[in-house]
Design a protein around this motif. Structure first.
Motif, PDB file in Angstrom:
ATOM      1  N   ASP A 211      -4.349  37.697  15.216  1.00 33.53           N
ATOM      2  CA  ASP A 211      -5.566  37.154  15.798  1.00 33.53           C
ATOM      3  C   ASP A 211      -6.573  36.897  14.680  1.00 33.53           C
ATOM      4  O   ASP A 211      -7.007  37.829  13.996  1.00 33.53           O
ATOM      5  CB  ASP A 211      -6.136  38.157  16.808  1.00 33.53           C
ATOM      6  CG  ASP A 211      -7.341  37.636  17.564  1.00 33.53           C
ATOM      7  OD1 ASP A 211      -8.398  37.475  16.922  1.00 33.53           O
ATOM      8  OD2 ASP A 211      -7.230  37.423  18.777  1.00 33.53           O
ATOM      9  N   GLU A 212      -6.931  35.649  14.486  1.00 30.84           N
ATOM     10  CA  GLU A 212      -7.806  35.267  13.380  1.00 30.84           C
ATOM     11  C   GLU A 212      -9.129  36.020  13.386  1.00 30.84           C
ATOM     12  O   GLU A 212      -9.547  36.601  12.373  1.00 30.84           O
ATOM     13  CB  GLU A 212      -8.068  33.762  13.420  1.00 30.84           C
ATOM     14  CG  GLU A 212      -9.046  33.275  12.366  1.00 30.84           C
ATOM     15  CD  GLU A 212      -9.258  31.774  12.409  1.00 30.84           C
ATOM     16  OE1 GLU A 212     -10.378  31.333  12.086  1.00 30.84           O
ATOM     17  OE2 GLU A 212      -8.308  31.038  12.757  1.00 30.84           O
ATOM     18  N   ALA A 240      -9.738  37.749  -0.481  1.00 30.22           N
ATOM     19  CA  ALA A 240      -9.221  38.643  -1.517  1.00 30.22           C
ATOM     20  C   ALA A 240      -8.890  40.022  -0.952  1.00 30.22           C
ATOM     21  O   ALA A 240      -7.863  40.623  -1.316  1.00 30.22           O
ATOM     22  CB  ALA A 240     -10.249  38.759  -2.651  1.00 30.22           C
ATOM     23  N   GLU A 241      -9.750  40.526  -0.057  1.00 32.03           N
ATOM     24  CA  GLU A 241      -9.521  41.846   0.536  1.00 32.03           C
ATOM     25  C   GLU A 241      -8.233  41.870   1.340  1.00 32.03           C
ATOM     26  O   GLU A 241      -7.437  42.823   1.254  1.00 32.03           O
ATOM     27  CB  GLU A 241     -10.713  42.211   1.425  1.00 32.03           C
ATOM     28  CG  GLU A 241     -10.743  43.634   1.887  1.00 32.03           C
ATOM     29  CD  GLU A 241     -11.180  44.618   0.813  1.00 32.03           C
ATOM     30  OE1 GLU A 241     -11.092  45.832   1.061  1.00 32.03           O
ATOM     31  OE2 GLU A 241     -11.603  44.159  -0.274  1.00 32.03           O
ATOM     32  N   ALA A 377     -18.197  23.356  13.797  1.00 33.33           N
ATOM     33  CA  ALA A 377     -16.806  22.983  13.544  1.00 33.33           C
ATOM     34  C   ALA A 377     -16.447  23.200  12.081  1.00 33.33           C
ATOM     35  O   ALA A 377     -15.358  23.688  11.760  1.00 33.33           O
ATOM     36  CB  ALA A 377     -16.579  21.533  13.941  1.00 33.33           C
ATOM     37  N   ALA A 378     -17.357  22.875  11.183  1.00 33.02           N
ATOM     38  CA  ALA A 378     -17.091  23.063   9.755  1.00 33.02           C
ATOM     39  C   ALA A 378     -16.892  24.543   9.432  1.00 33.02           C
ATOM     40  O   ALA A 378     -16.014  24.910   8.642  1.00 33.02           O
ATOM     41  CB  ALA A 378     -18.234  22.486   8.928  1.00 33.02           C
ATOM     42  N   GLN A 379     -17.707  25.395  10.051  1.00 35.11           N
ATOM     43  CA  GLN A 379     -17.549  26.830   9.833  1.00 35.11           C
ATOM     44  C   GLN A 379     -16.213  27.320  10.385  1.00 35.11           C
ATOM     45  O   GLN A 379     -15.537  28.160   9.777  1.00 35.11           O
ATOM     46  CB  GLN A 379     -18.706  27.575  10.488  1.00 35.11           C
ATOM     47  CG  GLN A 379     -20.039  27.353   9.788  1.00 35.11           C
ATOM     48  CD  GLN A 379     -21.217  27.876  10.583  1.00 35.11           C
ATOM     49  OE1 GLN A 379     -21.137  28.055  11.809  1.00 35.11           O
ATOM     50  NE2 GLN A 379     -22.328  28.114   9.912  1.00 35.11           N
ATOM     51  N   GLY A 380     -15.829  26.791  11.536  1.00 31.33           N
ATOM     52  CA  GLY A 380     -14.536  27.155  12.101  1.00 31.33           C
ATOM     53  C   GLY A 380     -13.382  26.751  11.207  1.00 31.33           C
ATOM     54  O   GLY A 380     -12.428  27.515  11.013  1.00 31.33           O
ATOM     55  N   HIS A 381     -13.470  25.563  10.628  1.00 30.69           N
ATOM     56  CA  HIS A 381     -12.414  25.096   9.725  1.00 30.69           C
ATOM     57  C   HIS A 381     -12.336  25.994   8.494  1.00 30.69           C
ATOM     58  O   HIS A 381     -11.243  26.273   7.984  1.00 30.69           O
ATOM     59  CB  HIS A 381     -12.658  23.653   9.319  1.00 30.69           C
ATOM     60  CG  HIS A 381     -12.401  22.661  10.420  1.00 30.69           C
ATOM     61  ND1 HIS A 381     -11.228  22.638  11.148  1.00 30.69           N
ATOM     62  CD2 HIS A 381     -13.163  21.653  10.907  1.00 30.69           C
ATOM     63  CE1 HIS A 381     -11.284  21.651  12.045  1.00 30.69           C
ATOM     64  NE2 HIS A 381     -12.456  21.055  11.924  1.00 30.69           N
ATOM     65  N   ALA A 382     -13.492  26.423   7.988  1.00 33.34           N
ATOM     66  CA  ALA A 382     -13.510  27.290   6.805  1.00 33.34           C
ATOM     67  C   ALA A 382     -12.830  28.621   7.095  1.00 33.34           C
ATOM     68  O   ALA A 382     -12.055  29.142   6.282  1.00 33.34           O
ATOM     69  CB  ALA A 382     -14.948  27.508   6.336  1.00 33.34           C
ATOM     70  N   ASP A 389      -4.365  30.992   4.782  1.00 35.62           N
ATOM     71  CA  ASP A 389      -4.044  31.477   3.448  1.00 35.62           C
ATOM     72  C   ASP A 389      -3.542  32.923   3.495  1.00 35.62           C
ATOM     73  O   ASP A 389      -2.548  33.285   2.846  1.00 35.62           O
ATOM     74  CB  ASP A 389      -5.269  31.376   2.554  1.00 35.62           C
ATOM     75  CG  ASP A 389      -4.952  31.661   1.092  1.00 35.62           C
ATOM     76  OD1 ASP A 389      -3.949  31.148   0.591  1.00 35.62           O
ATOM     77  OD2 ASP A 389      -5.723  32.419   0.455  1.00 35.62           O
ATOM     78  N   VAL A 390      -4.203  33.754   4.278  1.00 29.06           N
ATOM     79  CA  VAL A 390      -3.822  35.165   4.389  1.00 29.06           C
ATOM     80  C   VAL A 390      -2.434  35.301   5.011  1.00 29.06           C
ATOM     81  O   VAL A 390      -1.586  36.054   4.520  1.00 29.06           O
ATOM     82  CB  VAL A 390      -4.862  35.953   5.201  1.00 29.06           C
ATOM     83  CG1 VAL A 390      -4.345  37.342   5.563  1.00 29.06           C
ATOM     84  CG2 VAL A 390      -6.168  36.055   4.431  1.00 29.06           C
ATOM     85  N   LYS A 391      -2.171  34.562   6.062  1.00 26.50           N
ATOM     86  CA  LYS A 391      -0.879  34.678   6.726  1.00 26.50           C
ATOM     87  C   LYS A 391       0.263  34.136   5.864  1.00 26.50           C
ATOM     88  O   LYS A 391       1.394  34.620   5.944  1.00 26.50           O
ATOM     89  CB  LYS A 391      -0.901  33.960   8.073  1.00 26.50           C
ATOM     90  CG  LYS A 391      -1.750  34.644   9.112  1.00 26.50           C
ATOM     91  CD  LYS A 391      -1.429  34.196  10.530  1.00 26.50           C
ATOM     92  CE  LYS A 391      -0.112  34.742  11.006  1.00 26.50           C
ATOM     93  NZ  LYS A 391       0.170  34.394  12.411  1.00 26.50           N
ATOM     94  N   ALA A 392      -0.071  33.171   5.021  1.00 23.76           N
ATOM     95  CA  ALA A 392       0.956  32.606   4.145  1.00 23.76           C
ATOM     96  C   ALA A 392       1.342  33.587   3.039  1.00 23.76           C
ATOM     97  O   ALA A 392       2.388  33.439   2.401  1.00 23.76           O
ATOM     98  CB  ALA A 392       0.469  31.302   3.534  1.00 23.76           C
TER      99      ALA A 392
END
Length: 393
Positions: A211-212, A240-241, A377-382, A389-392
């Motif tokens: 869950d994001e 990073a954390e 929307a921009a904040q959501g995309h960020a 990135d974390v899940k990858a």
């Protein structure tokens, strides 16, 4: 409740697990566009859904005729309602409950944005606001629900929650908070911090929720940041954390209930209601523990909503009212482990969690700085980019 997805229609039966299966603040502008879900054409922040002067508030939509108008097409986390309650509803009204399940709020939103038709859906507070702002929900006339006063005459918070002005598109379903569940017999006591997820003793046997918001929110709270932050610098620290934690994880899974009970996890990020179920179902409850973190823990509420394209909104209204009968609320509380804010059922939840004070959640806990809220929307995309990135890894 099982946070496992399925897209089949069936008369509901007992699934193997439960929900393994939350006034916008100054820092939290409300996005009217879900990333990838396109509920509106706006890319800017705006006021809360249903706020004075908004399109939602100005709606002239006629009230739903509360009568059977077909079978109930139901969309929720798996195993989130006691099967006996489903059975009673079907028998009383001569209809079938046709179930589909989702495994995340994002997948639920994507299905609705794609035009899939459901009669009753159970989004979190943030998603209720998002769907209402995008014109995706029917307005709900509480006066047409015989049992609604058991909520709205007794729980002031839900008379006008930040996510849905006057609860005009929703009825509250459950409340919960997020913490850490663990095997006390294997790990001993924890320290009461989110840092415990990094414990060397649990290395390789830790799950985070898939869950994001929960994962980014946990890292933000651990770092002393706002739970909904979309600041570039903050997100870099969160990334990073979590990258530091990533090699220690067994994986991401919202099946917190089963992961603990079947031994897949020694430790997992967990929802309070699932932990109530674990602790009450375990042969030896002393084997398990649940803690909320001193840095702060997210809180949330799920809602009943009726999508605007529902083909059987009358049956959906009857279902909500049936679910709000005290005897059905009590059954469901005992089945799923989550409190439902319905007057007269508080003792059922209190009894269920008497030995597990860390699991207790009350309406006064629903403070906005611990609830997930919408941004632009921009904040959501960020935030989405960090999650990807974390899940990858």
């Amino acid at each position: 409740m099982s946070r496992q997805s399925s897209e089949e229609s069936f008369e509901p039966s007992r699934e193997p697990s439960r929900r393994s299966l939350l006034r916008a603040g100054a820092a939290g502008a409300v996005a009217l566009t879900a990333a990838g879900c396109g509920f509106t054409g706006s890319n800017s922040a705006a006021g809360a859904a249903g706020s004075p002067g908004s399109a939602a508030a100005a709606s002239t939509e006629p009230p739903i005729d509360v009568k059977v108008d077909g079978d109930l097409v139901y969309f929720n986390w798996a195993d989130y309602v006691d099967p006996s309650v489903f059975d009673g509803f079907q028998k009383e009204y001569g209809v079938k409950v046709v179930q589909s399940n989702f495994d995340s709020m994002e997948s639920m939103g994507a299905k609705l944005a794609a035009g899939n038709k459901y009669d009753i859906v159970f989004p979190s507070a943030k998603w209720t606001q998002r769907l209402a702002a995008g014109g995706k929900l029917h307005r709900i006339d509480h006066t047409a629900l015989k049992n609604a006063p058991a909520i709205f005459d007794h729980y002031d918070y839900f008379q006008d929650p930040w996510y849905d002005d006057a609860s005009s598109h929703s009825v509250p379903f459950t409340m919960y908070k997020t913490g850490i569940g663990w095997r006390k017999d294997k790990l001993g006591d924890l320290t009461g911090s989110w840092q415990d997820l990094w414990s060397p003793a649990a290395n390789g046997d830790v799950f985070l929720l898939d869950d994001e918001d929960e994962v980014l929110g946990m890292a933000a709270l651990k770092l002393g940041l706002a739970i909904n932050t979309a600041d570039a610098g903050d997100l870099a620290k969160i990334d990073a954390e979590l990258k530091n934690l990533r090699p220690r994880l067994r994986g991401f899974s919202s099946d917190d209930y089963n992961n603990l009970l079947n031994g897949n996890a020694l430790m997992t990020q967990a929802w309070s209601g699932d932990m109530v179920s674990v602790l009450n179902q375990a042969k030896d409850a002393s084997v398990y523990g649940f803690q909320t973190a001193r840095e702060g823990s997210p809180v949330n509420t799920d809602c009943y909503v009726i999508p605007a394209n529902a083909e059987h909104p009358g049956t959906a209204m009857l279902f909500i009212d049936y679910m709000l009968r005290p005897e059905n609320v009590t059954k469901n509380i005992e089945y799923i482990g989550y409190p439902m804010p319905v007057n007269g059922t508080e003792d059922a939840y209190a009894k269920l969690v008497a030995q597990f004070p860390q699991c207790v959640i009350k309406t006064e806990d629903l403070v906005t700085n611990r609830m997930f809220q919408n941004g632009t929307a921009a904040q959501g995309h960020a935030r989405d980019a960090v999650w990807t990135d974390v899940k990858a890894g």
